[in-house]
Design an enzyme around this catalytic site. Structure first.
Site, PDB file in Angstrom:
ATOM      1  N   GLY B 263      56.306  37.495  35.056  1.00 13.89           N
ATOM      2  CA  GLY B 263      55.763  37.235  36.610  1.00 13.89           C
ATOM      3  C   GLY B 263      56.445  38.408  37.230  1.00 13.89           C
ATOM      4  N   ASP B 305      55.937  42.659  48.588  1.00  6.54           N
ATOM      5  CA  ASP B 305      56.892  41.731  47.564  1.00  6.54           C
ATOM      6  C   ASP B 305      57.609  41.535  47.411  1.00  6.54           C
ATOM      7  OD1 ASP B 305      53.325  41.852  46.752  1.00  6.54           O
ATOM      8  OD2 ASP B 305      53.973  43.442  45.018  1.00  6.54           O
ATOM      9  N   HIS B 436      18.319  32.458  48.849  1.00  5.77           N
ATOM     10  CA  HIS B 436      17.197  32.209  47.223  1.00  5.77           C
ATOM     11  C   HIS B 436      17.142  33.529  46.863  1.00  5.77           C
ATOM     12  CE1 HIS B 436      15.746  29.374  44.665  1.00  5.77           C
ATOM     13  NE2 HIS B 436      14.711  30.216  44.304  1.00  5.77           N
TER      14      HIS B 436
END
Lengths: 478, 478
Positions: B263, B305, B436
């Site tokens: 973490g 953060d 495709h």
């Protein structure tokens, strides 16, 4: 043996097979007639084997980055062309088997008839010595690589096309790729990377039908770093000791083989369509409603590559479904027009989405140009050559179209096509989530540029309500 | 030297720099305070260097496909880890330079102050021996890799984190990756592919927080083909001659180094936030309005953060802009909630989009599962392991979310996130253009499956209007 059917479908390719799927929902009284080997164009000679060859070539090419990454020994890597072509054929056969397993393998002789069909009239077909009656007929006979007959007669032994390339035991030492449309460019680059000495030649000035001049220029520049690309002159061919001498303007290349990619034309010859008494276009395609796919008032429908237009598997499937449905229903379904998208699986990818540069109203279009050079993810991948151009309407602010050459552009093309299909404005598209570090951020930057341009233009437009406009907007980026 | 500012921004990372951009639109009287080296987390230790290492590792890994393609000599390829790490640092330095060149390099001493800031009170900061007053303060100090202090004390010399890994001259011979969240999984796979003997360990049973059980199972299965993945037990560590012995339940690995990815926590310690007299969460983050980013009624804002939450560059930028705007305007802007998206740049990619499996109302959710095994393009790329799950609402038919592991899923994640953001139904999404052969066709197949399930369920629902429902729908795929 049964002679009378509700529906006869001619051609067991992707369009024909999708037509069968729709027809059999309503009736079991149908017949699928197929001349030549089973398997779709896509699986046999089209999308699939070419993409396998490209993937393989790109993998071999990646060795050139190795030294920079601290991976030693790349010089000792060698490509065995015979094994490479075998890998292409192996995987191709897998794809063909996958197609057959779910379709024609499960059909009995009552439903699958092998042979070439010809029309007697709109309701009758001859297949070999059998005569078949059908209430409706669906033509889905695909297309064939075109080879001009003078060349076929004089140089036939030296000519390769996408129909024959992957059948070779090995690749030629040198080849002139004549015709730099999508097939020529994709296969040309792949052959070059597999070790063939390639010269690419096209009479036009656009590489692979790229109408946007900035993207066209970037594409030529990027491809020319790998092999010569000669544009703007018709090719002339003569035999020589080495094989063939190909002239383009004042330039000349001596090559072992010729790879022709000058177009694929609907494969309608054996059908004797003249017996339908309907007008034909110059390629011999009967005039038909592009939405219902019906030929005039006849109970005859066209689907897939045999209907002309741009070859596309998704389009072939959709046309097959429409033709199949309409062959057994009174009230016709219509082909829905989707945002057009064309992708070349070159490295880097080339893609066109939505409105093309040459159909834009430049007075009311804002254009953003974003190079991949400074895009973080592109730098990380060591593939940061390329340019993205996005077009937006100055009034509605909607995204109109885009053209691009750059890494992973096949995916940007999908995002943009969906945004256009949803009629998103530049502002709304900027509210969409973007991750980091992703190639999609190149699009985010292009949209930010468009947003800036559209918002600075807003001011003068408002002032213009109170007085005469002092300047006429010039076409951006023109 | 100036002491009084309109705004002080603490932290010159991505959030702080974006805050500056907004602030300077209104005032030049701001100061950016930065402790430690300049450069954003993303460029210095986060997204960028890790993606360079992953790209490099994937390139080296691709040699395993070479023999199948007829490319001989792959056995002789060797990775020089020192050069590889140099390449990572070179490119990282380029990214840092790019960031600095456009931001802090252009700031004078009046605007850029180097040093660590601490609060005296909400309007006053101390930086070294200077005291600064500011009407508003923006905290954008980022996050730090967490290392539990008992481990730091006893095994500190053997611990690597993402903050230190790329500074190494060479990689360890063996490593235990402790913590298999996004960072642990990405870096673990990259180190393994670069030649490190990796053992991955996590106390949880989900790899990288994947709540969808099918995708979690597939991800574990795919990663375990490369290196051991031990889940479900706390790690215990002891020293041994070889370095460290790491226990997970009954299993044990002897490794040279420990890579900790348990973490990253907001880096708020030096700020002395207790002096603001506001409530703090268990990680020490002040309680704040998640939309305006304001801390209580103080003129102090949190962004990036340091605000906690999932680390994301795009989120840091947006929070920086919001905090910057709100610091100089009376009427606050609010963070718009976007469709969440999380991408792991593993090979194959792992991605989560929109609503997560564990928050779905399974009674009203239809779930499609599409494996990449039979997807044409995935077969061509030789990367057809993986599974895609898409969730749709049974009533509105809207796409709710998706989880996936598979090739190029970073791009599928964007398409899906945009479709969810535009509130598209399954039916409408199927009308979008698909090319495709592309990986996007896996999504098309998943949507076709959902469409089938949703349309067969329609019938009983209509009948239910006229009588009692006879059966309760069971959660699909549960």
């Amino acid at each position: 043996m049964k002679q009378v059917f509700d529906v006869a479908i001619i051609g067991a390719g992707h369009a024909g097979l999708n037509a069968v799927k729709e027809v059999r929902k309503l009736t079991d009284n149908w017949v699928l007639i197929n001349g030549g080997p089973l398997g779709t164009t896509c699986a046999r000679i089209g999308c699939m084997p070419s993409k396998v060859a490209i993937h393989l070539a790109d993998n071999f090419q990646s060795r050139r980055r190795f030294e920079r990454y601290g991976i030693h020994g790349a010089d000792a890597l060698a490509l065995d062309q015979t094994s490479a072509l075998e890998h292409v054929r192996d995987l191709r056969d897998t794809f063909v088997d996958l197609v057959l397993a779910n379709t024609t393998d499960e059909m009995d002789d009552e439903h699958l008839l092998e042979g070439y069909a010809e029309f007697i009239d709109a309701g009758r077909l001859r297949v070999g010595d059998r005569e078949i009656r059908a209430d409706s007929v669906i033509i889905a006979t695909g297309a064939k690589s075109m080879v001009p007959s003078p060349w076929q007669e004089r140089f036939g032994d030296g000519i390769l096309t996408v129909d024959t390339l992957f059948e070779q035991e090995s690749l030629p030492k040198s080849v002139a790729v004549i015709g730099l449309g999508p097939i020529g460019v994709e296969i040309g680059q792949a052959m070059h990377r597999l070790g063939v000495d390639v010269t690419g030649i096209d009479h036009g000035k656009q590489l692979s039908r790229i109408p946007d001049p900035e993207v066209n220029r970037a594409a030529i520049d990027i491809l020319q770093r790998e092999f010569p690309v000669w544009l703007g002159h018709e090719s002339r061919i003569e035999r020589c000791d080495a094989g063939f001498r190909v002239y383009s303007g004042e330039r000349v290349a001596e090559v072992e083989k010729l790879f022709l990619a000058v177009g694929r034309h609907p494969h309608l010859g054996p059908l004797r369509l003249e017996r339908l008494n309907v007008p034909l276009d110059p390629h011999g395609v009967p005039m038909h409603d592009p939405e219902t796919l019906r030929i005039g008032r006849l109970p005859v429908y066209l689907a897939g590559d045999s209907a002309g237009g741009i070859a596309s598997l998704q389009m072939a499937a959709e046309q097959g479904r429409i033709a199949g449905y309409n062959a057994v229903h009174r009230r016709p379904r219509r082909l829905a027009r989707k945002t057009p998208m064309a992708i070349l699986f070159t490295d880097p990818n080339i893609a066109l989405v939505g409105q093309r540069w040459d159909t834009l109203d430049h007075d009311r279009t804002a254009v953003a140009l974003q190079r991949f050079g400074p895009v973080g993810r592109a730098l990380i991948m060591g593939q940061n050559r390329g340019v993205l151009r996005v077009y937006a309407d100055r009034r509605s602010h909607r995204i109109l179209g885009a053209a691009m050459i750059g890494p992973r552009c096949e995916h940007l093309a999908h995002l943009l096509a969906w945004a256009i299909e949803c009629r998103l404005t530049v502002e709304r598209t900027l509210e969409m989530p973007f991750y980091h570090p992703v190639i999609e951020e190149a699009l985010q930057d292009a949209l930010l540029e468009l947003d800036k341009e559209l918002s600075t233009r807003r001011q003068p437009k408002r002032f213009a309500l109170f007085g005469r406009r002092t300047a006429t907007p010039t076409p951006a980026g023109a």
